[in-house]
Design a protein around this motif. Structure first.
Motif, mmCIF file in Angstrom:
data_model
loop_
_atom_site.group_PDB
_atom_site.id
_atom_site.type_symbol
_atom_site.label_atom_id
_atom_site.label_comp_id
_atom_site.label_asym_id
_atom_site.label_seq_id
_atom_site.Cartn_x
_atom_site.Cartn_y
_atom_site.Cartn_z
ATOM 1 N N SER A 122 -8.290 4.684 -33.742
ATOM 2 C CA SER A 122 -9.656 4.592 -34.259
ATOM 3 C C SER A 122 -10.485 3.572 -33.479
ATOM 4 O O SER A 122 -11.706 3.731 -33.341
ATOM 5 C CB SER A 122 -9.647 4.219 -35.749
ATOM 6 O OG SER A 122 -9.056 2.952 -35.955
ATOM 7 N N LEU A 123 -9.825 2.536 -32.949
ATOM 8 C CA LEU A 123 -10.540 1.559 -32.132
ATOM 9 C C LEU A 123 -10.905 2.150 -30.779
ATOM 10 O O LEU A 123 -11.994 1.897 -30.249
ATOM 11 C CB LEU A 123 -9.697 0.296 -31.948
ATOM 12 C CG LEU A 123 -9.490 -0.556 -33.204
ATOM 13 C CD1 LEU A 123 -8.547 -1.717 -32.900
ATOM 14 C CD2 LEU A 123 -10.819 -1.079 -33.725
ATOM 15 N N VAL A 124 -9.999 2.925 -30.209
ATOM 16 C CA VAL A 124 -10.288 3.583 -28.931
ATOM 17 C C VAL A 124 -11.468 4.533 -29.098
ATOM 18 O O VAL A 124 -12.373 4.581 -28.252
ATOM 19 C CB VAL A 124 -9.049 4.328 -28.410
ATOM 20 C CG1 VAL A 124 -9.405 5.152 -27.165
ATOM 21 C CG2 VAL A 124 -7.932 3.349 -28.075
ATOM 22 N N ALA A 125 -11.481 5.278 -30.190
ATOM 23 C CA ALA A 125 -12.590 6.201 -30.448
ATOM 24 C C ALA A 125 -13.902 5.449 -30.584
ATOM 25 O O ALA A 125 -14.946 5.878 -30.069
ATOM 26 C CB ALA A 125 -12.307 7.019 -31.703
ATOM 27 N N ARG A 126 -13.866 4.319 -31.276
ATOM 28 C CA ARG A 126 -15.084 3.523 -31.446
ATOM 29 C C ARG A 126 -15.519 2.922 -30.116
ATOM 30 O O ARG A 126 -16.720 2.807 -29.844
ATOM 31 C CB ARG A 126 -14.825 2.416 -32.464
ATOM 32 C CG ARG A 126 -16.083 1.667 -32.916
ATOM 33 C CD ARG A 126 -16.983 2.550 -33.744
ATOM 34 N NE ARG A 126 -18.048 1.784 -34.378
ATOM 35 C CZ ARG A 126 -18.999 2.319 -35.113
ATOM 36 N NH1 ARG A 126 -19.022 3.624 -35.310
ATOM 37 N NH2 ARG A 126 -19.938 1.570 -35.647
ATOM 38 N N LEU A 127 -14.561 2.547 -29.283
ATOM 39 C CA LEU A 127 -14.883 2.009 -27.971
ATOM 40 C C LEU A 127 -15.649 3.040 -27.146
ATOM 41 O O LEU A 127 -16.606 2.703 -26.444
ATOM 42 C CB LEU A 127 -13.603 1.596 -27.238
ATOM 43 C CG LEU A 127 -13.776 1.082 -25.807
ATOM 44 C CD1 LEU A 127 -14.669 -0.155 -25.771
ATOM 45 C CD2 LEU A 127 -12.420 0.770 -25.188
ATOM 46 N N TYR A 128 -15.241 4.300 -27.237
ATOM 47 C CA TYR A 128 -15.951 5.349 -26.512
ATOM 48 C C TYR A 128 -17.395 5.465 -26.997
ATOM 49 O O TYR A 128 -18.306 5.771 -26.211
ATOM 50 C CB TYR A 128 -15.227 6.691 -26.652
ATOM 51 C CG TYR A 128 -13.965 6.789 -25.827
ATOM 52 C CD1 TYR A 128 -13.810 6.047 -24.658
ATOM 53 C CD2 TYR A 128 -12.920 7.605 -26.214
ATOM 54 C CE1 TYR A 128 -12.656 6.133 -23.899
ATOM 55 C CE2 TYR A 128 -11.750 7.697 -25.458
ATOM 56 C CZ TYR A 128 -11.625 6.952 -24.296
ATOM 57 O OH TYR A 128 -10.489 7.033 -23.548
ATOM 58 N N ALA A 129 -17.620 5.230 -28.286
ATOM 59 C CA ALA A 129 -18.992 5.251 -28.804
ATOM 60 C C ALA A 129 -19.806 4.117 -28.196
ATOM 61 O O ALA A 129 -20.981 4.295 -27.847
ATOM 62 C CB ALA A 129 -18.978 5.137 -30.327
ATOM 63 N N TYR A 130 -19.183 2.937 -28.050
ATOM 64 C CA TYR A 130 -19.861 1.817 -27.403
ATOM 65 C C TYR A 130 -20.200 2.178 -25.969
ATOM 66 O O TYR A 130 -21.280 1.852 -25.465
ATOM 67 C CB TYR A 130 -18.969 0.576 -27.433
ATOM 68 C CG TYR A 130 -19.077 -0.260 -28.682
ATOM 69 C CD1 TYR A 130 -18.859 0.298 -29.940
ATOM 70 C CD2 TYR A 130 -19.374 -1.606 -28.616
ATOM 71 C CE1 TYR A 130 -18.945 -0.471 -31.087
ATOM 72 C CE2 TYR A 130 -19.465 -2.386 -29.757
ATOM 73 C CZ TYR A 130 -19.250 -1.823 -30.990
ATOM 74 O OH TYR A 130 -19.345 -2.581 -32.131
ATOM 75 N N GLN A 131 -19.272 2.846 -25.293
ATOM 76 C CA GLN A 131 -19.515 3.228 -23.905
ATOM 77 C C GLN A 131 -20.608 4.281 -23.805
ATOM 78 O O GLN A 131 -21.324 4.343 -22.802
ATOM 79 C CB GLN A 131 -18.212 3.705 -23.271
ATOM 80 C CG GLN A 131 -17.217 2.564 -23.079
ATOM 81 C CD GLN A 131 -15.828 3.023 -22.669
ATOM 82 O OE1 GLN A 131 -15.434 4.166 -22.913
ATOM 83 N NE2 GLN A 131 -15.076 2.138 -22.051
ATOM 84 N N GLY A 132 -20.740 5.097 -24.848
ATOM 85 C CA GLY A 132 -21.839 6.042 -24.885
ATOM 86 C C GLY A 132 -23.183 5.331 -24.896
ATOM 87 O O GLY A 132 -24.142 5.769 -24.242
ATOM 88 N N THR A 133 -23.254 4.219 -25.624
ATOM 89 C CA THR A 133 -24.477 3.416 -25.622
ATOM 90 C C THR A 133 -24.721 2.829 -24.238
ATOM 91 O O THR A 133 -25.857 2.802 -23.749
ATOM 92 C CB THR A 133 -24.381 2.285 -26.661
ATOM 93 O OG1 THR A 133 -24.200 2.858 -27.959
ATOM 94 C CG2 THR A 133 -25.625 1.422 -26.655
ATOM 95 N N SER A 134 -23.662 2.346 -23.597
ATOM 96 C CA SER A 134 -23.788 1.815 -22.239
ATOM 97 C C SER A 134 -24.365 2.855 -21.293
ATOM 98 O O SER A 134 -25.228 2.566 -20.455
ATOM 99 C CB SER A 134 -22.418 1.354 -21.716
ATOM 100 O OG SER A 134 -21.894 0.308 -22.490
ATOM 101 N N GLU A 135 -23.882 4.073 -21.440
ATOM 102 C CA GLU A 135 -24.354 5.175 -20.598
ATOM 103 C C GLU A 135 -25.839 5.437 -20.829
ATOM 104 O O GLU A 135 -26.604 5.625 -19.876
ATOM 105 C CB GLU A 135 -23.526 6.417 -20.905
ATOM 106 C CG GLU A 135 -23.871 7.630 -20.098
ATOM 107 C CD GLU A 135 -23.012 8.816 -20.488
ATOM 108 O OE1 GLU A 135 -23.565 9.928 -20.635
ATOM 109 O OE2 GLU A 135 -21.787 8.626 -20.660
ATOM 110 N N ARG A 136 -26.243 5.424 -22.080
ATOM 111 C CA ARG A 136 -27.652 5.716 -22.401
ATOM 112 C C ARG A 136 -28.585 4.655 -21.835
ATOM 113 O O ARG A 136 -29.593 4.988 -21.191
ATOM 114 C CB ARG A 136 -27.833 5.820 -23.916
ATOM 115 C CG ARG A 136 -29.286 6.041 -24.352
ATOM 116 C CD ARG A 136 -29.414 6.153 -25.855
ATOM 117 N NE ARG A 136 -28.877 4.997 -26.554
ATOM 118 C CZ ARG A 136 -29.496 3.828 -26.648
ATOM 119 N NH1 ARG A 136 -30.685 3.644 -26.088
ATOM 120 N NH2 ARG A 136 -28.945 2.828 -27.318
#
Length: 219
Positions: A122-136
């Motif tokens: 669940s932390l890895v999944a949330r990390l990907y969401a953070y990286q999605g923000t970085s991408e945006r």
């Protein structure tokens, strides 16, 4: 007064997270309730959720300040320096100072944190969401730099600037993630940061060279 309030809020934010991480490291992320974290931090559950909307954010706040890091590097780059060159140099500098975000750190506390992070789905999944923000936000920064100009090749001619900026940002964020994960993988297997560093530098050079050959982001 507002500055003092912001500082107190920041201290509370960090204190809650550090109390949570200590419990997670001791017992495991899934074995600790939010109520336990609130009690350990001496705050109420409603207060905790005002600072951290999700349980996973208690761990990932350490990445929150890095969500716009690539965008900040692009915007603050020296004159006559392309965005890709600036990002490349920034990542190499991070490797040199053993920034945990690059994965090249063998500090025991960092190793323990990374084991907690990468060992909890669940932390890895949330990390990907953070990286999605970085991408945006990186795409927004690239869009500011190039405006309506194309910043990447296309099979049928030229990709519009906005789409190309998003494509470029996605590739850059993915490269940064892969480089960090590879460094972490080797260190978690028992290698020292010093032993991994030469290969980490070479891998970064390769990655950014490949990006440069495919993305027109050079000055």
């Amino acid at each position: 007064m507002s500055g003092l309030r912001e500082r107190k809020k920041r201290l509370t934010y960090e204190a809650i997270s550090e109390a949570a991480i200590a419990l997670f490291l001791e017992k495991g992320f899934d074995r600790v309730s939010v109520a336990e974290v609130a009690a350990a931090a001496d705050v109420s559950k409603p207060t905790l959720f005002r600072y951290f909307p999700a349980k996973e954010d208690l761990v990932l706040h350490r990445f929150a300040d890095h969500q716009d890091e690539a965008a900040r590097v692009v915007r603050a780059r020296p004159a006559h320096t392309g965005p890709l060159d600036a990002l490349h140099r920034h990542f190499l500098d991070g490797l040199a100072r053993r920034d945990p975000v690059t994965g090249l750190s063998d500090e025991p506390s960092v190793l323990a944190f990374h084991r907690l992070l990468y060992g909890t789905p669940s932390l890895v999944a949330r990390l990907y969401a953070y990286q999605g923000t970085s991408e945006r936000v990186l795409a927004e920064a690239l869009g500011e730099v190039f405006g309506g100009e194309a910043v990447g090749p296309a099979a049928d001619g030229v990709v519009a600037g906005g789409v190309a900026a998003r494509l470029a940002a996605g590739q850059i964020v993915a490269v940064l993630r892969i480089l960090a994960e590879e460094n972490w993988r080797r260190i978690s297997a028992g290698e020292t940061a010093g032993a991994v560093e030469p290969d980490a530098m070479a891998a970064a050079d390769l990655a950014f060279r490949q990006l440069g050959e495919g993305l027109r982001l050079r000055a």
